[in-house]
Design a protein around this motif. Structure first.
Motif, PDB file in Angstrom:
ATOM      1  N   LEU A 179       0.836  -1.204   0.000  1.00  0.00           N
ATOM      2  CA  LEU A 179       0.000   0.000   0.000  1.00  0.00           C
ATOM      3  C   LEU A 179       0.871   1.256   0.000  1.00  0.00           C
ATOM      4  O   LEU A 179       0.581   2.231  -0.703  1.00  0.00           O
ATOM      5  N   GLU A 180       1.937   1.230   0.759  1.00  0.00           N
ATOM      6  CA  GLU A 180       2.844   2.375   0.776  1.00  0.00           C
ATOM      7  C   GLU A 180       3.519   2.561  -0.579  1.00  0.00           C
ATOM      8  O   GLU A 180       3.776   3.694  -1.010  1.00  0.00           O
ATOM      9  N   GLU A 181       3.806   1.462  -1.281  1.00  0.00           N
ATOM     10  CA  GLU A 181       4.355   1.575  -2.641  1.00  0.00           C
ATOM     11  C   GLU A 181       3.347   2.257  -3.567  1.00  0.00           C
ATOM     12  O   GLU A 181       3.721   3.089  -4.402  1.00  0.00           O
ATOM     13  N   MET A 182       2.081   1.894  -3.406  1.00  0.00           N
ATOM     14  CA  MET A 182       1.040   2.519  -4.232  1.00  0.00           C
ATOM     15  C   MET A 182       0.962   4.024  -3.956  1.00  0.00           C
ATOM     16  O   MET A 182       0.824   4.822  -4.887  1.00  0.00           O
ATOM     17  N   ILE A 183       1.073   4.359  -2.663  1.00  0.00           N
ATOM     18  CA  ILE A 183       1.035   5.786  -2.309  1.00  0.00           C
ATOM     19  C   ILE A 183       2.199   6.513  -2.980  1.00  0.00           C
ATOM     20  O   ILE A 183       2.040   7.611  -3.524  1.00  0.00           O
ATOM     21  N   GLY A 184       3.374   5.894  -2.965  1.00  0.00           N
ATOM     22  CA  GLY A 184       4.542   6.491  -3.612  1.00  0.00           C
ATOM     23  C   GLY A 184       4.354   6.636  -5.107  1.00  0.00           C
ATOM     24  O   GLY A 184       4.743   7.655  -5.713  1.00  0.00           O
ATOM     25  N   THR A 185       3.746   5.625  -5.740  1.00  0.00           N
ATOM     26  CA  THR A 185       3.505   5.672  -7.190  1.00  0.00           C
ATOM     27  C   THR A 185       2.538   6.806  -7.540  1.00  0.00           C
ATOM     28  O   THR A 185       2.742   7.546  -8.509  1.00  0.00           O
ATOM     29  N   VAL A 186       1.473   6.943  -6.753  1.00  0.00           N
ATOM     30  CA  VAL A 186       0.496   8.007  -6.992  1.00  0.00           C
ATOM     31  C   VAL A 186       1.165   9.369  -6.806  1.00  0.00           C
ATOM     32  O   VAL A 186       0.935  10.304  -7.585  1.00  0.00           O
ATOM     33  N   ASP A 187       2.000   9.481  -5.769  1.00  0.00           N
ATOM     34  CA  ASP A 187       2.700  10.746  -5.540  1.00  0.00           C
ATOM     35  C   ASP A 187       3.628  11.074  -6.707  1.00  0.00           C
ATOM     36  O   ASP A 187       3.732  12.237  -7.116  1.00  0.00           O
ATOM     37  N   ASP A 188       4.308  10.059  -7.249  1.00  0.00           N
ATOM     38  CA  ASP A 188       5.174  10.276  -8.419  1.00  0.00           C
ATOM     39  C   ASP A 188       4.372  10.759  -9.624  1.00  0.00           C
ATOM     40  O   ASP A 188       4.832  11.609 -10.392  1.00  0.00           O
ATOM     41  N   SER A 189       3.162  10.209  -9.780  1.00  0.00           N
ATOM     42  CA  SER A 189       2.323  10.627 -10.912  1.00  0.00           C
ATOM     43  C   SER A 189       1.894  12.084 -10.759  1.00  0.00           C
ATOM     44  O   SER A 189       1.805  12.816 -11.752  1.00  0.00           O
ATOM     45  N   ILE A 190       1.663  12.513  -9.517  1.00  0.00           N
ATOM     46  CA  ILE A 190       1.326  13.922  -9.291  1.00  0.00           C
ATOM     47  C   ILE A 190       2.495  14.803  -9.675  1.00  0.00           C
ATOM     48  O   ILE A 190       2.321  15.853 -10.317  1.00  0.00           O
ATOM     49  N   SER A 191       3.702  14.389  -9.306  1.00  0.00           N
ATOM     50  CA  SER A 191       4.906  15.154  -9.679  1.00  0.00           C
ATOM     51  C   SER A 191       5.056  15.216 -11.192  1.00  0.00           C
ATOM     52  O   SER A 191       5.393  16.267 -11.753  1.00  0.00           O
ATOM     53  N   SER A 192       4.813  14.081 -11.869  1.00  0.00           N
ATOM     54  CA  SER A 192       4.928  14.044 -13.330  1.00  0.00           C
ATOM     55  C   SER A 192       3.905  14.953 -13.990  1.00  0.00           C
ATOM     56  O   SER A 192       4.214  15.676 -14.950  1.00  0.00           O
ATOM     57  N   MET A 193       2.670  14.956 -13.494  1.00  0.00           N
ATOM     58  CA  MET A 193       1.633  15.823 -14.058  1.00  0.00           C
ATOM     59  C   MET A 193       1.928  17.294 -13.780  1.00  0.00           C
ATOM     60  O   MET A 193       1.639  18.156 -14.608  1.00  0.00           O
ATOM     61  N   THR A 194       2.520  17.566 -12.621  1.00  0.00           N
ATOM     62  CA  THR A 194       2.904  18.945 -12.313  1.00  0.00           C
ATOM     63  C   THR A 194       3.951  19.432 -13.305  1.00  0.00           C
ATOM     64  O   THR A 194       3.882  20.565 -13.801  1.00  0.00           O
ATOM     65  N   THR A 195       4.908  18.558 -13.624  1.00  0.00           N
ATOM     66  CA  THR A 195       5.931  18.909 -14.610  1.00  0.00           C
ATOM     67  C   THR A 195       5.320  19.117 -15.992  1.00  0.00           C
ATOM     68  O   THR A 195       5.661  20.072 -16.699  1.00  0.00           O
ATOM     69  N   SER A 196       4.398  18.237 -16.384  1.00  0.00           N
ATOM     70  CA  SER A 196       3.768  18.373 -17.700  1.00  0.00           C
ATOM     71  C   SER A 196       2.905  19.629 -17.769  1.00  0.00           C
ATOM     72  O   SER A 196       2.860  20.303 -18.807  1.00  0.00           O
ATOM     73  N   ALA A 197       2.231  19.969 -16.666  1.00  0.00           N
ATOM     74  CA  ALA A 197       1.437  21.202 -16.646  1.00  0.00           C
ATOM     75  C   ALA A 197       2.339  22.418 -16.791  1.00  0.00           C
ATOM     76  O   ALA A 197       1.993  23.390 -17.477  1.00  0.00           O
ATOM     77  N   ALA A 198       3.518  22.367 -16.151  1.00  0.00           N
ATOM     78  CA  ALA A 198       4.468  23.467 -16.292  1.00  0.00           C
ATOM     79  C   ALA A 198       4.958  23.572 -17.736  1.00  0.00           C
ATOM     80  O   ALA A 198       5.121  24.679 -18.273  1.00  0.00           O
ATOM     81  N   THR A 199       5.178  22.432 -18.382  1.00  0.00           N
ATOM     82  CA  THR A 199       5.607  22.428 -19.789  1.00  0.00           C
ATOM     83  C   THR A 199       4.535  23.041 -20.683  1.00  0.00           C
ATOM     84  O   THR A 199       4.823  23.866 -21.558  1.00  0.00           O
TER      85      THR A 199
END
Length: 308
Positions: free
Chosen positions: A218-238
């Protein structure tokens, strides 16, 4: 010598009047059209340059339209990405809540499922003018991850034209890819302990228990979701940076079009103050010329007095 066959004075007065009438017609034409170079016969060089510049100015108008279309497409993708970030944050919050031992993860999963459906809806709805940059099929015929937007039109000294473009790499901003699941939200991962394959859009915690291995997964899933938020934040900035560049380019193209318009005006537009002054002077000259021709024609009548 007085002659009844040739009236030199009348001929001179007629030539002068014809010249005045021609100049008057030219001035009236400039006043009515507002142009001192209305056709090639007025000034072939200036007319040719102005015609080419008008064509280029028209092309720049099309470039402005293309930039507006591109900006709107990016804005849709940017808005949808921001919405997806907010929904994914909620999924992350639900997962964090599910980490607490003793909670009913089945009920939490029902909430997460609805949030996942919302993510899919956001990806499918991010469409403008038939283009969807967030939910794609990279295996489709003719698919190209690099999207280009017409940004400029230029002509070199030899007369050759070139089209400038702004490129956006959608492979870094896509949320879903139905071909290979390589989007930010459908890229699959596998948990270390349970060996469960999941993505942000498909993860399911309803079967997880309070066991050590399940909680670690479950903690791995939380980390994966958090990584996806970071990736979307980067794409939104782009996307935001691309939108800003397009906005700047649109302003530049507008200013450039205005500058070309001023250049055309300097070449072919008539000075209305000058032309109105000329018109008044030529009208007086026309009246005087008419009177001079009338006097010249009457002078031949004096010959008749010799035969009285």
């Amino acid at each position: 010598m007085a002659s009844i066959n040739t009236n030199t004075s009348a001929m001179t007065a007629l030539r002068s009047l014809n010249a005045t009438n021609a100049a008057l017609d030219k001035t009236q034409s400039r006043i009515s059209t507002g142009l001192k170079v209305a056709s090639a016969e007025d000034n072939a060089g200036y007319w040719s340059i102005a015609t080419t510049m008008r064509s280029d100015q028209s092309a720049l108008g099309t470039v402005k339209d293309a930039l507006g279309l591109g900006a709107a497409t990016i804005d849709v993708a940017y808005t949808a990405t921001n919405a997806a970030i907010d929904v994914t944050k909620e999924i992350k919050n639900k997962l964090v809540a599910a980490r607490q031992p003793g909670v009913d993860r089945t009920k939490i999963q029902s909430e997460i499922t609805e949030l996942q459906n919302q993510l899919t809806s956001i990806g499918d709805s991010a469409v403008f003018s038939g283009q969807n940059w967030l939910s794609v099929d990279s295996g489709a015929a003719g698919y190209n991850a690099s999207k280009t937007i017409v940004a400029s039109f230029s002509r070199d000294a030899a007369g050759a034209v070139s089209i400038g473009t702004i490129s956006v790499d959608t492979s870094t901003v896509k949320l879903f890819d139905s071909n290979d699941q390589s989007g930010i939200l459908d890229t699959e991962s596998t948990t270390t302990n349970g060996g469960v394959t999941y993505s942000v859009s498909t993860l399911d915690i309803s079967a997880l228990t309070d066991g050590t291995n399940d909680l670690a997964d479950l903690e791995e899933m939380i980390g994966t979701v958090d990584d996806s938020i970071s990736s979307m934040t980067t794409s939104a900035a782009t996307l935001g940076a691309s939108k800003q560049r397009i906005s700047m380019q649109k302003d530049f193209v507008s200013s450039l079009s205005d500058a070309i318009g001023r250049g055309i005006s300097a070449l072919v537009d008539a000075d209305m103050t000058e032309e109105s002054t000329k018109l008044q002077a030529l009208q007086v000259q026309q009246q005087l010329g008419t009177q001079a021709l009338s006097i010249a024609n009457q002078s031949s009548q004096s010959i008749l007095s010799l035969f009285r």
